[in-house]
Scaffold this motif. Structure first.
Motif, PDB file in Angstrom:
ATOM      1  N   ALA A 348       0.835  -1.146  -0.039  1.00  0.00           N
ATOM      2  CA  ALA A 348       0.118   0.009   0.227  1.00  0.00           C
ATOM      3  C   ALA A 348       1.056   1.053  -0.111  1.00  0.00           C
ATOM      4  O   ALA A 348       2.001   1.507   0.710  1.00  0.00           O
ATOM      5  N   LEU A 349       0.602   2.196  -0.916  1.00  0.00           N
ATOM      6  CA  LEU A 349       1.370   3.417  -0.787  1.00  0.00           C
ATOM      7  C   LEU A 349       0.553   4.435  -0.990  1.00  0.00           C
ATOM      8  O   LEU A 349      -0.363   4.785  -1.667  1.00  0.00           O
ATOM      9  N   THR A 350       0.676   5.238  -0.022  1.00  0.00           N
ATOM     10  CA  THR A 350      -0.397   6.593   0.424  1.00  0.00           C
ATOM     11  C   THR A 350       0.600   7.692   0.189  1.00  0.00           C
ATOM     12  O   THR A 350       1.807   7.937   0.377  1.00  0.00           O
ATOM     13  N   VAL A 351      -0.096   8.824  -0.374  1.00  0.00           N
ATOM     14  CA  VAL A 351       0.568  10.084  -0.608  1.00  0.00           C
ATOM     15  C   VAL A 351      -0.347  11.049  -0.045  1.00  0.00           C
ATOM     16  O   VAL A 351      -1.533  11.058  -0.289  1.00  0.00           O
ATOM     17  N   SER A 352       0.337  12.192   0.472  1.00  0.00           N
ATOM     18  CA  SER A 352      -0.633  13.256   1.147  1.00  0.00           C
ATOM     19  C   SER A 352       0.252  14.642   0.877  1.00  0.00           C
ATOM     20  O   SER A 352       1.480  14.659   1.233  1.00  0.00           O
ATOM     21  N   ALA A 353      -0.400  15.401  -0.018  1.00  0.00           N
ATOM     22  CA  ALA A 353      -0.007  16.700  -0.408  1.00  0.00           C
ATOM     23  C   ALA A 353      -1.072  17.618   0.400  1.00  0.00           C
ATOM     24  O   ALA A 353      -2.165  17.414   0.782  1.00  0.00           O
ATOM     25  N   PRO A 354      -0.503  19.000   0.372  1.00  0.00           N
ATOM     26  CA  PRO A 354      -1.339  19.958   1.071  1.00  0.00           C
ATOM     27  C   PRO A 354      -2.587  20.152   0.037  1.00  0.00           C
ATOM     28  O   PRO A 354      -2.575  20.080  -1.130  1.00  0.00           O
ATOM     29  N   ALA A 355      -3.693  20.484   0.838  1.00  0.00           N
ATOM     30  CA  ALA A 355      -5.114  20.870  -0.034  1.00  0.00           C
ATOM     31  C   ALA A 355      -4.557  21.981  -0.810  1.00  0.00           C
ATOM     32  O   ALA A 355      -5.196  21.970  -2.156  1.00  0.00           O
ATOM     33  N   THR A 364       5.583  20.548   0.644  1.00  0.00           N
ATOM     34  CA  THR A 364       6.027  19.330   1.162  1.00  0.00           C
ATOM     35  C   THR A 364       5.070  18.215   0.887  1.00  0.00           C
ATOM     36  O   THR A 364       3.763  18.397   1.387  1.00  0.00           O
ATOM     37  N   VAL A 365       5.396  17.181   0.423  1.00  0.00           N
ATOM     38  CA  VAL A 365       4.562  15.891   0.150  1.00  0.00           C
ATOM     39  C   VAL A 365       5.195  14.995   1.203  1.00  0.00           C
ATOM     40  O   VAL A 365       6.327  14.650   1.007  1.00  0.00           O
ATOM     41  N   THR A 366       4.159  14.243   1.550  1.00  0.00           N
ATOM     42  CA  THR A 366       4.574  13.076   2.447  1.00  0.00           C
ATOM     43  C   THR A 366       3.975  11.674   2.174  1.00  0.00           C
ATOM     44  O   THR A 366       2.950  11.870   1.375  1.00  0.00           O
ATOM     45  N   GLY A 367       4.458  10.521   2.427  1.00  0.00           N
ATOM     46  CA  GLY A 367       3.573   9.285   2.282  1.00  0.00           C
ATOM     47  C   GLY A 367       4.327   8.186   2.915  1.00  0.00           C
ATOM     48  O   GLY A 367       5.151   8.169   3.824  1.00  0.00           O
ATOM     49  N   PHE A 407       8.398   8.467   3.955  1.00  0.00           N
ATOM     50  CA  PHE A 407       9.012   9.248   2.901  1.00  0.00           C
ATOM     51  C   PHE A 407       8.543  10.727   2.853  1.00  0.00           C
ATOM     52  O   PHE A 407       7.246  10.804   2.984  1.00  0.00           O
ATOM     53  N   SER A 408       9.219  11.643   2.390  1.00  0.00           N
ATOM     54  CA  SER A 408       8.889  13.011   2.071  1.00  0.00           C
ATOM     55  C   SER A 408       9.961  13.629   1.076  1.00  0.00           C
ATOM     56  O   SER A 408      10.839  13.170   0.784  1.00  0.00           O
ATOM     57  N   PHE A 409       9.164  14.673   0.309  1.00  0.00           N
ATOM     58  CA  PHE A 409      10.016  15.327  -0.542  1.00  0.00           C
ATOM     59  C   PHE A 409       9.601  16.819  -0.667  1.00  0.00           C
ATOM     60  O   PHE A 409       8.158  17.053  -0.459  1.00  0.00           O
ATOM     61  N   ALA A 410      10.362  17.913  -1.126  1.00  0.00           N
ATOM     62  CA  ALA A 410       9.732  19.241  -1.202  1.00  0.00           C
ATOM     63  C   ALA A 410       9.807  19.570  -2.857  1.00  0.00           C
ATOM     64  O   ALA A 410      10.655  19.064  -3.416  1.00  0.00           O
ATOM     65  N   ASP A 411       9.062  20.307  -3.035  1.00  0.00           N
ATOM     66  CA  ASP A 411       8.821  20.726  -4.383  1.00  0.00           C
ATOM     67  C   ASP A 411       8.222  22.101  -4.586  1.00  0.00           C
ATOM     68  O   ASP A 411       7.502  22.608  -3.613  1.00  0.00           O
ATOM     69  N   THR A 412       8.677  23.015  -5.495  1.00  0.00           N
ATOM     70  CA  THR A 412       8.189  24.371  -5.967  1.00  0.00           C
ATOM     71  C   THR A 412       7.191  24.395  -7.248  1.00  0.00           C
ATOM     72  O   THR A 412       7.888  24.243  -8.188  1.00  0.00           O
ATOM     73  N   PRO A 413       5.816  24.134  -7.128  1.00  0.00           N
ATOM     74  CA  PRO A 413       5.249  23.966  -8.098  1.00  0.00           C
ATOM     75  C   PRO A 413       5.162  25.322  -8.999  1.00  0.00           C
ATOM     76  O   PRO A 413       4.798  26.426  -8.714  1.00  0.00           O
ATOM     77  N   PRO A 414       5.496  25.187 -10.246  1.00  0.00           N
ATOM     78  CA  PRO A 414       5.799  26.323 -11.048  1.00  0.00           C
ATOM     79  C   PRO A 414       4.369  26.725 -11.879  1.00  0.00           C
ATOM     80  O   PRO A 414       4.440  27.893 -12.225  1.00  0.00           O
ATOM     81  N   ALA A 415       3.479  25.863 -11.918  1.00  0.00           N
ATOM     82  CA  ALA A 415       2.090  26.048 -12.616  1.00  0.00           C
ATOM     83  C   ALA A 415       1.056  26.197 -11.532  1.00  0.00           C
ATOM     84  O   ALA A 415       1.439  25.372 -10.475  1.00  0.00           O
TER      85      ALA A 415
END
Length: 656
Positions: A348-355, A364-367, A407-415
């Motif tokens: 099972a792979l869960t992913v959680s991003a801010p609303a 930051t996205v976690t899962g 796990f977690s990772f950061a991203d800066t959405p350009p769009a």
């Protein structure tokens, strides 16, 4: 097991059966396939891994259906009344079938799906097993053998010895190509292990099993016999018995009601259950009572509960890549189901991003990646971002899991807009692939969008130009203009979709025959939010009235009157733009002592051509002056597709 053993040097001197054959071309297999089988029943199922074929016997239909791994029918052998048990040779060169109602066993060449021989056995054969080249077959509550090595086939019946089999379900046999010289038989609560390495069958051990057993199998190491019904205690399960002394051992828990068991060459166990509201196929690692994988069939009929597994209708592909199962619904429809990667756990792979998030700002996205058997820290995961500027997805740097699978990772959405982060695990030898995703709404700047003419009233049929004006945007300068006429009979229509001009304007013309909602739509872009505006234009009805049966027209003062004789009935024919169910309101007024007074009004239906003729009864006296008009009243005239409109007054008088 369903992998069988027999030599290929089978004599063809025996008279062939009357089997009829239909063959199709081979094709590639498909994963997780589901295909309806053209059968009325299922007696047995065997898998030929060398040719990637599945053989299914149909006792009621008297035939064998041959499919590929995807379930597509490749051949059908008919003329086999009551055909039941099936067995496959060790080299996958022959399939043997018990033709129960004809007291014979037939062989089929697996390379061509053509019959090769037919062997009378003098009794009704049932379940089949092949041990060291000899075909063993159940008959009644006994079993016999067919040896085809010599110049003539040799049949031996009643080989059970002193064991008292007496069950009603028939005799069940089991063997494994990795365990030479061993045959297992079971019936009516009695289980027995035989040595068949020499001529005949020598009893090794006799014991007990559950009376509800419908299938047996032998483990590849020869240490256990598994039964489709038995342990664990105080519940439903797959029974396990030591081949040494047939002592009961720890089995495998399963849902109600167990009805099948098959063991793969690597020892993996597939258990089946007739479970309407629970999983139907259960996969276990050897000795592990917790299922690695479970499959639940869908409900394909109109009754409550899922489709049911046919008794004993399970089979492994020799490489353990698939389990094949046949289900049946309440309507008697049989379906072959290829269940892929059955021995692999489903992580099972869960992913959680801010609303929500701001564009061009870090988020930051976690899962978490979890499985029955924990995956090691550092397990690699693929990350993909999908947005308006990368609709096909853009690969981001891979991430690895922590000790707990997080796990977690950061991203800066350009769009801006909807941004989806998908995280994928590729799987390994014991774990199936897994993926999860979550979406975040990323902010975009607002723009202005206007549309003129809102609320204005126009005469029927006037061509009106609606102009949309778009403010500042990032990239997209396209606007769409739609017209949606009032009334259910005319759909919303795209008038124009194009880039606005240098002044930010886009225009479209509407023929105003009805009230019309005009909308301008800007879909937005990667940095500008979408916007929609609406302008409603109103259209009058088209009304005209013709007067007839008058004898002249003349003015009284400055007003033109129609003159009627006092005993003539005036006729007023109104024409109006038609709409289903529409009525015109006929209003009458009388002139008295310098003023007009209402004499009443009434609604009259329009014909399909939009006309309505009203005749007034003659007054019988002269000197009366009157007037009438026809009107469309929004809502009261039977519809709301036009705005209220009054026709012109028609003046008339009566004379001698």
């Amino acid at each position: 097991m369903r992998r069988r053993t027999i030599a290929t040097a089978t004599t063809l001197a025996v008279v062939f059966s009357s089997a009829v054959l239909a063959v199709g071309a081979a094709g590639p297999a498909a994963a997780d396939s589901t295909k309806i089988l053209p059968v009325k029943s299922v007696g047995d199922l065997v898998v030929d891994g060398a040719h990637q074929r599945v053989y299914v016997s149909d006792p009621t239909g008297g035939k064998i259906v041959v499919t590929d791994y995807a379930g597509a029918v490749k051949a059908t052998l008919t003329g086999l009344p009551g055909v039941s048990g099936l067995a496959l040779s060790a080299d996958s060169g022959q399939v043997y079938a018990a033709v129960t109602n004809d007291n014979r066993i037939v062989s089929v060449d697996t390379g061509t799906s053509t019959p090769t021989a037919s062997y009378p056995v003098g009794t009704a054969p049932g379940d089949l097993e092949v041990v060291d080249g000899r075909i063993w077959f159940a008959h009644g509550t006994d079993f016999g053998s067919l040896d085809v090595f010599g110049t003539e086939p040799v049949v031996h019946l009643a080989e059970r010895g002193d064991v008292e089999f007496h069950g009603a379900f028939g005799m069940f046999l089991a063997s494994d190509p990795a365990v030479p010289g061993v045959l297992v038989a079971g019936n009516g609560g009695t289980l027995a292990v035989y040595d068949v390495s020499a001529d005949g069958a020598t009893l090794r051990r006799e014991g007990d099993m559950d009376t509800a057993v419908k299938q047996l199998d032998l483990t590849p190491d020869g240490s256990q016999v598994l039964t489709s019904w038995g342990s664990p205690e105080n519940g439903y399960g797959i029974g396990a018995y030591s081949t040494t002394d047939l002592a009961k051992q720890a089995g495998y828990p399963i849902d109600a009601y167990p009805n099948a068991v098959r063991i793969a060459p690597d020892g993996s166990v597939a258990g089946g259950s007739n479970s309407s509201y629970d999983p139907d196929v259960h996969i276990y690692r050897p000795g592990d009572q917790t299922p690695v994988r479970e499959y639940e069939f869908p409900d394909t009929d109109n009754t409550s509960g899922s489709d049911a597994l046919v008794d004993g209708a399970l089979g492994w592909a020799p490489d353990s890549s698939r389990v094949f199962a046949v289900s049946v619904n309440y309507d008697g429809v049989h379906t072959l189901r290829a269940l892929t990667d059955p021995t692999k756990e489903l992580p099972a792979l869960t992913v959680s991003a801010p609303a929500k998030a701001d564009r061009a700002k870090k988020l930051t996205v976690t899962g978490k990646l979890t499985s029955k058997t924990s995956l090691p820290a550092g397990t690699g995961l693929k990350v993909t971002r999908t947005d308006l500027e990368s609709p096909n997805g853009k690969a981001l740097p891979a991430v690895t899991t922590k000790a707990d699978g997080g796990f977690s990772f950061a991203d800066t959405p350009p769009a801006g807009g909807k941004v989806t982060y998908k995280v994928s695990y590729a799987g390994d030898a014991t774990h199936a692939p897994a993926a999860g995703s979550d979406a975040v709404q990323v902010s975009r700047k607002a723009t202005t969008l206007t549309l003129n003419n809102n609320g204005k009233l126009y005469s029927y049929g006037k061509d009106v130009t609606f102009t949309a004006h778009l403010g500042t945007t990032y990239k997209n300068r396209t606007v769409a203009i739609y017209a949606d006429p009032f009334g259910s009979d005319k759909p919303k229509k795209l008038l124009k979709k194009a880039k606005v001009n240098a002044g930010g304007n886009l225009s479209a013309t509407v023929d105003m025959t009805r009230d019309t909602a005009v909308t301008a739509v800007f879909d937005g872009d990667a940095r500008t939010a979408p916007k929609t505006v609406k302008s409603t234009g109103y259209a009058q009805a088209k009304i005209s009235t013709a007067v007839s049966k008058h004898y002249k027209k003349a003015k009284i003062g400055s007003t033109t009157y129609y003159y009627f004789r006092k005993n003539t009935d005036p006729v007023f024919t109104t024409t109006m733009n038609y709409y289903s169910g529409r009525q015109q309101r006929f209003q009458l007024q009388v002139y008295y002592q310098g003023s007009w007074y209402d004499s009443g009004s009434e609604y009259f239906a329009l014909a399909a051509n939009g006309k309505s003729a009203v005749s007034l009864e003659a007054p019988g006296e002269s000197g009366i002056r009157a007037r009438m008009r026809s009107s469309y009243i929004n809502g009261s005239s039977g519809d709301t597709v036009n705005s209220t409109t009054h026709g012109a007054w028609k003046y008339f008088t009566f004379t001698n």
